[in-house]
Design a protein around this motif. Structure first.
Motif, PDB file in Angstrom:
ATOM      1  N   ARG C  16     -85.145  30.724 -84.223  1.00 52.02           N
ATOM      2  CA  ARG C  16     -85.822  29.662 -84.980  1.00 52.02           C
ATOM      3  C   ARG C  16     -85.947  29.774 -86.570  1.00 52.02           C
ATOM      4  N   LYS C  17     -85.005  30.263 -87.102  1.00 52.03           N
ATOM      5  CA  LYS C  17     -85.063  30.465 -88.556  1.00 52.03           C
ATOM      6  C   LYS C  17     -84.726  29.322 -89.160  1.00 52.03           C
ATOM      7  N   ILE C  18     -85.394  28.060 -88.925  1.00 54.46           N
ATOM      8  CA  ILE C  18     -85.159  26.698 -89.722  1.00 54.46           C
ATOM      9  C   ILE C  18     -85.259  26.667 -91.079  1.00 54.46           C
ATOM     10  N   CYS C 168     -87.665  40.650 -87.809  1.00 60.70           N
ATOM     11  CA  CYS C 168     -87.243  40.205 -86.464  1.00 60.70           C
ATOM     12  C   CYS C 168     -88.161  39.169 -85.589  1.00 60.70           C
ATOM     13  N   GLU C 169     -89.503  38.922 -86.597  1.00 58.93           N
ATOM     14  CA  GLU C 169     -90.232  37.768 -86.107  1.00 58.93           C
ATOM     15  C   GLU C 169     -89.618  36.529 -86.038  1.00 58.93           C
ATOM     16  N   PRO C 170     -89.510  35.696 -85.147  1.00 61.24           N
ATOM     17  CA  PRO C 170     -89.029  34.523 -85.193  1.00 61.24           C
ATOM     18  C   PRO C 170     -89.792  33.642 -86.404  1.00 61.24           C
ATOM     19  N   TYR C 171     -88.847  32.498 -86.749  1.00 69.16           N
ATOM     20  CA  TYR C 171     -89.390  31.766 -87.698  1.00 69.16           C
ATOM     21  C   TYR C 171     -89.216  32.052 -89.120  1.00 69.16           C
ATOM     22  N   LEU C 172     -89.783  33.551 -89.340  1.00 70.06           N
ATOM     23  CA  LEU C 172     -89.742  33.892 -90.752  1.00 70.06           C
ATOM     24  C   LEU C 172     -88.710  34.246 -91.662  1.00 70.06           C
ATOM     25  N   VAL C 291     -93.751  33.292 -99.025  1.00 70.18           N
ATOM     26  CA  VAL C 291     -94.354  33.205 -97.788  1.00 70.18           C
ATOM     27  C   VAL C 291     -93.404  31.805 -97.294  1.00 70.18           C
ATOM     28  N   THR C 292     -93.112  32.010 -95.674  1.00 69.26           N
ATOM     29  CA  THR C 292     -92.441  31.012 -95.245  1.00 69.26           C
ATOM     30  C   THR C 292     -93.335  30.201 -94.650  1.00 69.26           C
ATOM     31  N   VAL C 293     -93.197  28.870 -95.096  1.00 70.78           N
ATOM     32  CA  VAL C 293     -94.290  28.048 -94.243  1.00 70.78           C
ATOM     33  C   VAL C 293     -93.330  26.966 -93.374  1.00 70.78           C
ATOM     34  N   THR C 294     -93.629  27.043 -92.118  1.00 72.16           N
ATOM     35  CA  THR C 294     -92.384  26.722 -91.134  1.00 72.16           C
ATOM     36  C   THR C 294     -93.119  26.072 -89.891  1.00 72.16           C
ATOM     37  N   GLY C 295     -92.260  25.733 -88.988  1.00 72.02           N
ATOM     38  CA  GLY C 295     -92.705  25.380 -87.673  1.00 72.02           C
ATOM     39  C   GLY C 295     -92.717  23.581 -87.679  1.00 72.02           C
ATOM     40  N   ALA C 296     -93.840  23.240 -87.329  1.00 75.05           N
ATOM     41  CA  ALA C 296     -94.122  21.613 -86.898  1.00 75.05           C
ATOM     42  C   ALA C 296     -94.780  21.262 -88.708  1.00 75.05           C
ATOM     43  N   GLY C 298     -93.445  19.059 -92.113  1.00 70.24           N
ATOM     44  CA  GLY C 298     -92.462  17.958 -92.826  1.00 70.24           C
ATOM     45  C   GLY C 298     -91.199  18.672 -93.195  1.00 70.24           C
ATOM     46  N   SER C 299     -91.180  19.569 -94.140  1.00 75.71           N
ATOM     47  CA  SER C 299     -89.771  20.351 -94.580  1.00 75.71           C
ATOM     48  C   SER C 299     -90.405  21.865 -94.740  1.00 75.71           C
ATOM     49  N   PRO C 300     -89.812  22.545 -93.567  1.00 78.40           N
ATOM     50  CA  PRO C 300     -89.891  23.916 -93.554  1.00 78.40           C
ATOM     51  C   PRO C 300     -89.499  24.535 -94.824  1.00 78.40           C
ATOM     52  N   SER C 301     -90.183  25.502 -95.633  1.00 80.88           N
ATOM     53  CA  SER C 301     -89.737  25.991 -96.962  1.00 80.88           C
ATOM     54  C   SER C 301     -90.487  27.629 -96.861  1.00 80.88           C
ATOM     55  N   ASN C 302     -89.549  28.025 -97.932  1.00 77.39           N
ATOM     56  CA  ASN C 302     -89.906  29.362 -98.448  1.00 77.39           C
ATOM     57  C   ASN C 302     -90.719  29.232 -99.857  1.00 77.39           C
ATOM     58  N   PHE C 303     -92.021  29.610 -99.904  1.00 75.51           N
ATOM     59  CA  PHE C 303     -92.365  29.286-101.363  1.00 75.51           C
ATOM     60  C   PHE C 303     -93.010  30.874-101.887  1.00 75.51           C
ATOM     61  N   ARG C 304     -92.734  30.868-103.167  1.00 74.52           N
ATOM     62  CA  ARG C 304     -93.289  31.946-103.996  1.00 74.52           C
ATOM     63  C   ARG C 304     -94.955  31.363-104.000  1.00 74.52           C
TER      64      ARG C 304
END
Ligand code: SF4
Ligand code: SF4
Lengths: 210, 327, 448
Positions: C16-18, C168-172, C291-296, C298-304
């Motif tokens: 789930r690396k969306i 290896c963690e999902p999502y991140l 930091v990856t902000v993801t899951g449910a 609006g728009s899953p993102s990678n932020f500094r």
């Protein structure tokens, strides 16, 4: 506090039921309970021996030195056992054939030695008599109960002399009930039921006491 | 803050494999064998299976209601017990036998010990052992010669294992008949292919560990090949031995029962081999023609010991160090 | 090409690396910055500012007090509002924090001086000192002070340095993005790390579900002597230090208190290498991270993200919740901590914020263990979680210790795979706590 003689008699049925509560005297319980008649005679023999031994142990308790009390017990137990054995041989040879070795083995039956050691050696004659009678009767009741169940399931009917109930087996008998494993299963289930009932009663009594 | 958040310990993900899901997989895997039994022994087979299953499920529900436990018939474990017990019966038994056997299996062998997860022997096998001890004649005599869909002969006929052991008046069926199931035997013992299909499905779905069935069948194969023929080594009829009797059924569906088999992979291999050894001992030198179910029951009993002994080497530990520091 | 070994146990997860295609963007300066003094493994830092002080980005606000500790720096300029106890998301209890109200200017402290672009001019001691002054900790989650990691005991020579990009963690996806965008900087930092510990050989380890990152890193290391790439088959929990060492090198770290040092290895996260590179070049201490902000959302993102930014601010930035939120996890779904509230700040070790909807939250009741052995098969440390948990649940902690409860790395695979939904990790954790407490009590008795 003086113990009530009646209590010493009645406790053998439930509270200190030898088979289900104290779990002693297991070998005859499992071995001879294949028919009600066997169970009955076995029980009767045990009552006689138990009462006899209890009374004499109690009578002699003041003069028996502690160190040699076990040999004394054994003699006091062996005497009635021999009586029972001879009487049975003489008048009920068929039953003697069936019960066989288990009659002389009453000498080492732990119920009897246990009652002598734990009760009769410390209590007056009358109480010991009541204890022997009560525990013995409780034991007999157990034997009859277990053997009734095992005989009924294992042969399809209960046979006492020429009396049969029901007349013809209603179902195909389960041979396993007459074998030792069947005895274990039956004993285990009865023990579980009794324990559940007692636990329930205790809980109720506690609830009332509060 | 308006959101109400759930707080729970990690991990926050769980597989979607649940207990009932796994059990349902086993039920599915048993279907080919059920079908085969119906094909070879007719609708009678189906009535035996249905009786056994309903008795198992009803006993479970009634007992759990009676002792005020949560009713767990939805986890399918009682269904499996019912099917397995039926699979272990000759097709000619009267219907009250599966009913009583299942009730015994569920109440005495499983529920009294606390239900699924706490029983120490496989309930279906305990039920079978009980029936065997109680009504041995029905369990060993009510064989039927197989026929297609109800075309069942009412004559009794000897099972291949009995023939191997020298029973009179029997001939060995051909290998193909053994594989397909066209032979006398218990409902589920007949069609090796049907059972194998189910077994492979379970291994593919990672429901069971192949170590147990492979260890079991392999051991039986080797030992019967070596010792199978009295007086001569390495000449035994190993193929017949592994194809006959309840070996495949036992190896894939009963020895692999989670609750009563070891939790480590080494332990499971040992379980399989142990079952194989005991089976061969009984078959070749014991009093019964068949030893699969007793071998599994015996190994069930030593499973706790295997669990204690077969501890894996923990990551980073040397063998000697582990022995000192642990058990 | 390095021949990898099989991981013991583990599990293949739906990754789930969306957010993997989203470039890292700056999340912005939040209205409030909360800097905990305890953001790392080891002793908390001591606050050196007080309410009313004006601080600048990069200025020390908390000073490390012991060897295993790390300083904390203001992540932007502003006024110290308070030094007070705030709810700490990982410790799950109030803990000392410096609260800053940013002035929005982001002025940089004069103590931040550009460093060197040439590693050959720096001695290992210099590198370690820079890492220490930068308050650098492992950014993969455990937040172990980097300076300590870079100072292995003299009697334990290090022959390999592993750069952990397994994620290896999902999502991140924070590490994956960083590798795609800043491969050269990561390699720069990594070279410095290798020099600090004197490792002749470095291996960059990446799971095969990050092809872009693999390509970028391959390019960045080409021509760099001593650095190799190792592509791993995706499997959880391969990113664990011990697991990575097992898979890549076939070595096994001795049980606690054993450390990777004992087998001649150091492992660091790619994010750490990047931050070290930044500290080397610009002198800027650790004040932000990806930091990856993801899951449910609006728009899953990678932020500094500036350290100390509140989680709720980030969720807003990522488009807010979609659907009713059920769980907000700091970290990944396997090892992260579920937050009771979102007004908590990002810490140095925060890799991601994962939002799960109500429906995704598993609320199944645990059933009795059916002894299926799945937990045993999948434990990467080859422990027997079923027994540890069973003994722990019955309060038999000594038995749990015999089954090596203390070795457990809390990876969560066992509980993930348990069909009975037993909270195995929780049980093991309780056993660990009880055992440690018992040990402390015993030690106290001996000394007192
Ligand atoms: S959480 Fe601990 S016990 Fe469970 S799998 Fe991971 S290391 Fe093993
Ligand atoms: S995975 Fe769960 S059910 Fe299976 S053995 Fe482990 S604790 Fe028991």
């Amino acid at each position: 506090m003086k113990r009530s003689v009646f209590y010493d008699f009645i406790k053998g049925f439930i509270e200190e039921n030898p088979t289900f509560r104290l779990v002693i005297g297991m070998c005859p319980t499992l071995a001879v309970t294949t028919s009600v008649v066997n169970g009955f005679w076995m029980g009767l023999s045990v009552i006689f021996v138990l009462v006899f031994a209890n009374v004499f142990v109690s009578l002699l308790r003041k003069v028996t030195p502690d160190e040699i009390r076990l040999p004394v017990f054994v003699i006091l137990i062996a005497t009635p056992v021999v009586i029972v054995e001879l009487v049975m041989k003489a008048y009920l040879p068929a039953m003697y054939e069936i019960l066989g070795i288990f009659v002389p083995l009453i000498v080492v039956n732990c119920i009897i030695i246990a009652r002598a050691e734990a009760f009769a050696f410390k209590h007056p004659v009358l109480n010991s008599f009541a204890d022997g009678l009560g525990i013995g009767s409780g034991f007999t009741a157990n034997l009859i109960l277990i053997s009734a169940i095992r005989e009924f399931l294992g042969t399809g009917q209960i046979t006492v002399g020429s009396f049969r109930f029901p007349q013809a087996p209603l179902f195909e008998p389960a041979a396993v009930m007459l074998t030792p494993p069947g005895g274990f299963i039956c004993l285990g289930l009865l023990m579980a039921i009794l324990n559940v009932l007692l636990a329930r009663r205790e809980r109720k009594m506690k609830a009332q006491a509060v | 803050m308006t959101e109400r958040l759930v707080v729970s310990p990690s991990p926050h993900w769980k597989t979607d494999k649940t207990v009932s899901g796994l059990m349902l997989d086993v039920v599915v895997a048993l279907m080919p064998a059920v079908l085969a039994s119906v094909v070879f022994f007719g609708w009678r087979a189906l009535t035996i299976i249905l009786t056994s299953v309903s008795s198992a499920v009803i006993s479970e529900a009634v007992y759990e209601k009676a002792v005020k436990r949560e009713v767990t018939i939805k986890d399918y474990s009682a269904v499996i017990t019912g099917i397995l017990l039926a699979m272990n019966m000759p097709p000619g038994v009267p219907l009250w036998m599966p009913a009583i056997g299942s009730a015994f299996a569920i109440v005495v062998a499983k529920q009294i010990f606390g239900g699924l997860g706490y029983n120490f022997v496989n309930p279906a096998l305990a039920g079978r052992a009980f029936l065997m001890a109680a009504w041995p004649l029905h369990m060993t005599r009510d064989w039927l010669a197989p026929g297609f869909f109800g075309g069942v002969d009412a004559t009794s006929s000897a099972t291949p294992l009995a023939v191997l052991k020298g029973a009179p008046g029997g001939t060995l069926p051909g290998i193909w008949d053994m594989l397909l199931g066209n032979r006398a035997g218990c409902l589920g013992e007949t069609s090796v292919i049907a059972i194998l299909m189910g077994g492979i499905y379970l291994i593919w779905k990672e429901v069971i560990d192949p170590r147990i069935p492979l260890g079991f069948i392999g051991t039986v194969f080797v030992l019967t090949w070596v010792f199978g023929k009295p007086g001569a080594l390495f000449q035994g009829n190993a193929i017949y031995h592994i194809l006959s009797g309840g070996l495949f059924l036992g190896a894939f569906f009963m020895a692999t029962d989670y609750v009563t088999s070891p939790v480590t992979s080494k332990g499971r291999l040992l379980m399989g081999i142990g079952c194989g050894v005991i089976t061969v001992l009984i078959r070749l030198w014991g009093g019964y023609p068949e030893g699969v179910s007793y071998s599994i029951l015996l190994m069930n009993l030593v499973t706790p010991l295997i669990d204690r002994a077969m501890v894996p080497r923990y990551y980073g530990w040397k063998h000697e160090a582990r022995k000192e520091k642990t058990l | 090409m390095i021949r990898t070994r099989a991981l013991s146990g583990g599990v293949h997860l739906d990754d789930r690396k969306i957010s993997s295609g989203k470039p890292v963007e700056f999340a912005g300066i939040p209205p409030e910055i909360v800097l905990f003094m305890s953001q790392h493994t080891g002793a908390p830092a001591k606050p050196v500012v007080k309410a009313g002080d004006h601080v600048l980005a990069g200025q020390v606000v908390g000073e490390a007090q012991s060897f295993v500790s790390a300083s904390v720096h203001a992540s932007t300029s502003g006024t110290v509002k308070a030094v007070e106890d705030r709810y700490h998301p990982i410790l799950a209890k109030p803990s000392t924090a410096v609260v800053i109200e940013p002035d929005g200017k982001g002025e940089i402290w004069e103590g931040v001086a550009p460093g060197s672009d040439d590693i050959s001019t720096l001695s290992p001691e210099d590198i370690i000192k820079i890492a220490r002054n930068a308050g650098l900790v492992g950014l993969g989650g455990a937040a172990f002070p980097t300076a300590v990691k870079l100072s292995p005991p003299k009697d334990k020579p290090i022959d390999v340095y592993l750069l952990n990009g397994a994620e290896c963690e999902p999502y991140l996806t924070c590490d994956a993005r960083l590798m795609v965008e800043e491969a050269d900087e990561i390699v720069f930092g990594f070279t410095a790390m290798m020099k600090a510990v004197g490792a002749p050989r470095g291996i960059v380890c990446i799971e095969d579900n990050k092809p872009e990152a693999i390509m970028a890193m391959e390019k960045a290391i080409s021509g760099k002597p001593g650095i190799e790439l190792c592509v791993l088959k995706t499997r959880y929990p391969q990113g664990g230090e011990k697991q990575l060492i097992q898979v890549v090198l076939g070595r096994e770290v001795p049980p606690p208190p054993g450390l990777p040092f004992d087998v001649g290895v150091v492992v660091s996260n790619v994010g750490t290498a990047y931050s070290l590179a930044k500290a080397l070049r610009t002198g800027m201490p650790l004040v932000d991270r990806v930091v990856t902000v993801t899951g449910a959302v609006g728009s899953p993102s990678n932020f500094r993200v500036l350290l100390g930014t509140q989680v709720s601010f980030l969720i807003e930035k990522a488009g807010g919740y979609t659907g009713e939120p059920g769980k907000v996890i700091m970290g990944g779904p396997m090892m992260g901590v579920s937050l009771p509230r979102t007004d908590v700040p990002v810490l140095k070790g925060t890799t991601g914020i994962v939002v799960m909807t109500k429906d995704e939250v598993n609320l199944d009741k645990p059933l009795p263990c059916i002894r299926c052995g799945r937990c045993v098969d999948s434990c990467p440390l080859r422990l027997l979680p079923v027994w540890i948990a069973a003994y722990s649940d019955r309060g038999m902690y000594e038995e749990a210790e015999k089954y090596r409860a203390l070795d457990c790395c809390e990876c969560g695979v066992c509980a993930y795979r348990c069909p009975s939904r037993r909270p195995l990790v929780q049980s093991v954790r309780l056993a660990k706590q009880a055992i440690m407490e018992e040990r402390r009590a015993r030690a106290q008795k001996v000394s007192g």
